[in-house]
Design an enzyme around this catalytic site. Structure first.
Site: not given
Ligand SMILES: NC(=O)c1ccc[n+]([C@@H]2O[C@H](COP(=O)([O-])OP(=O)(O)OC[C@H]3O[C@@H](n4cnc5c(N)ncnc54)[C@H](O)[C@@H]3O)[C@@H](O)[C@H]2O)c1
Length: 361
Positions: A56, A134, A221
């Site tokens: 979230a 990485r 990606h």
């Molecule tokens: N595919 C894409 O194009 C794309 C684009 C943007 C971001 N992302 C990726 O999406 C992910 C989320 O990005 P964000 O900006 O929301 O990060 P964020 O840090 O704001 O949110 C990640 C959330 O995951 C939660 N989390 C961690 N471990 C968990 C678990 N075991 N169970 C449930 N929740 C858990 C954290 O508490 C945090 O709230 C990252 O890996 C980011 O790199 C991908």
């Protein structure tokens, strides 16, 4: 509630709960509670579609917000941080009266509420921190994505799973390996976002409406992605006929580093508005059975000459997930770029296999 003449006008199944579910309750799903799920939750799940968003944070919260405004499904937000998904859900419930949606949003730190989801979106994970290798990032996010997949799928065995966590294509492999679902129902979100970025840059360059721009980005990606300018058009006219080759190249390069450009500006964290809306476009395609043609990361089994890897290609997306992988003709140069991008995904998959082997030995 009865009318003056005693006719039965309204029956509220939640408050007037009969001992044995009758036909109305059965149709509403009251007698179909999954283990650990209350009968009221089961009824709601059948009455309205359900989307679970795991993680979230910035992306997950944005997905929930934009999905809520769609008003076609309830949303369950799951995170490990106590109170945070509950707080965001409550906040978004209070937007309902202002924007006029009736979406129920529920925050949770466990998975009971997620049962019978139609779509599961996985955004949980950590971002790469300065000094982090990485492999450290891979190890951590492999653990998180594997664990949440194992926890969410048993309660929602019919769901379409959309993976967002990075590194995206590698995390699709992790989700697929842990979900035990067919490849049609484990899909990565990246191409929709990369294509949206490409479209935005084309519209900015030509000073035209984004509505008239369509674009296609293939591949993994990351910076090896393959923006396909030949198939990117303004009102049907390929951009290669509207712009000089060096401008096309510059826009392709800006697209490939579109995520990094935003990270550089934000300083902490990464993009979330466009990623969030890209997920919603995919959820729309599934829940509204739209048969959209969108670039998504899917497990290729020989298509485009690639076998056993998640790579971004155009697919037809509808109610059951991926309905068809669309194979377009590529030039030798484009195919070589796609192979190169698939090679980058393969090296991540091999690195994950090595990390797993080390952890087990
Ligand atoms: N595919 C894409 O194009 C794309 C684009 C943007 C971001 N992302 C990726 O999406 C992910 C989320 O990005 P964000 O900006 O929301 O990060 P964020 O840090 O704001 O949110 C990640 C959330 O995951 C939660 N989390 C961690 N471990 C968990 C678990 N075991 N169970 C449930 N929740 C858990 C954290 O508490 C945090 O709230 C990252 O890996 C980011 O790199 C991908």
């Amino acid at each position: 509630m009865r009318a003056g003449d005693g006719r039965h006008l309204y029956y509220h199944p939640v408050t007037w709960w009969p001992r044995t579910p009758g036909p109305i309750e059965r149709r509403a799903g009251f007698d179909r509670a999954a283990p650990g799920e209350s009968r009221t939750m089961a009824a709601r799940a059948v009455a309205r579609r359900k989307v679970t968003v795991i993680g979230a944070g910035m992306v997950g919260g944005t997905v929930a917000q934009m999905l809520a405004t769609r008003d076609y499904a309830d949303v369950v937000l799951v995170d490990i941080v106590e109170g945070m998904p509950q707080g965001k859900s409550l906040d978004l419930m209070q937007v309902g009266p202002l924007l006029g949606y009736d979406t129920t949003l529920t925050g949770a730190n466990s998975y009971e509420e997620t049962a019978r989801s139609d779509v599961v979106v996985i955004t949980s994970g950590i971002a790469r921190k300065p000094g982090m290798s990485r492999d450290d990032l891979l190890r951590t996010n492999m653990g998180i994505v594997g664990s949440v997949t194992k926890q969410v799928v048993p309660g929602s065995p019919d769901a379409v799973v959309i993976v967002v966590s990075n590194p995206l294509d590698a995390m699709c492999h992790v989700a697929f390996d842990n979900a035990g679902l067919p490849r049609e129902r484990v899909i990565g979100m990246a191409g929709v976002l990369d294509s949206a970025r490409f479209r935005a840059f084309i519209a900015m360059e030509l000073n035209v409406s984004v509505e008239d721009v369509s674009a296609m980005v293939l591949g993994g990606h990351g910076d090896t992605m393959v923006p396909l300018s030949r198939y990117s058009t303004v009102a049907g006219i390929p951009i290669t006929e509207l712009l000089p080759a060096e401008r096309v190249k510059a826009i392709e390069q800006r697209t490939a580093s579109g995520g990094a450009e935003i990270v550089g500006l934000l300083k902490t964290g990464s993009a979330y508005y466009a990623p969030g809306m890209s997920v919603v476009e995919m959820v729309d395609a599934v829940l509204l059975d739209k048969h959209r043609v969108l670039p998504c990361s899917v497990l290729l089994q020989g298509e485009y000459g690639i076998d056993g890897l998640f790579v971004g290609v155009p697919v037809k997306l509808a109610a059951g997930g991926v309905e068809e992988i669309i194979q377009i003709k590529l030039t030798d140069e484009e195919q070589a770029a796609l192979n190169n991008s698939a090679g980058a995904v393969r090296s991540l998959v091999e690195a994950m296999a090595a990390l797993k082997e080390n952890a087990e030995s």
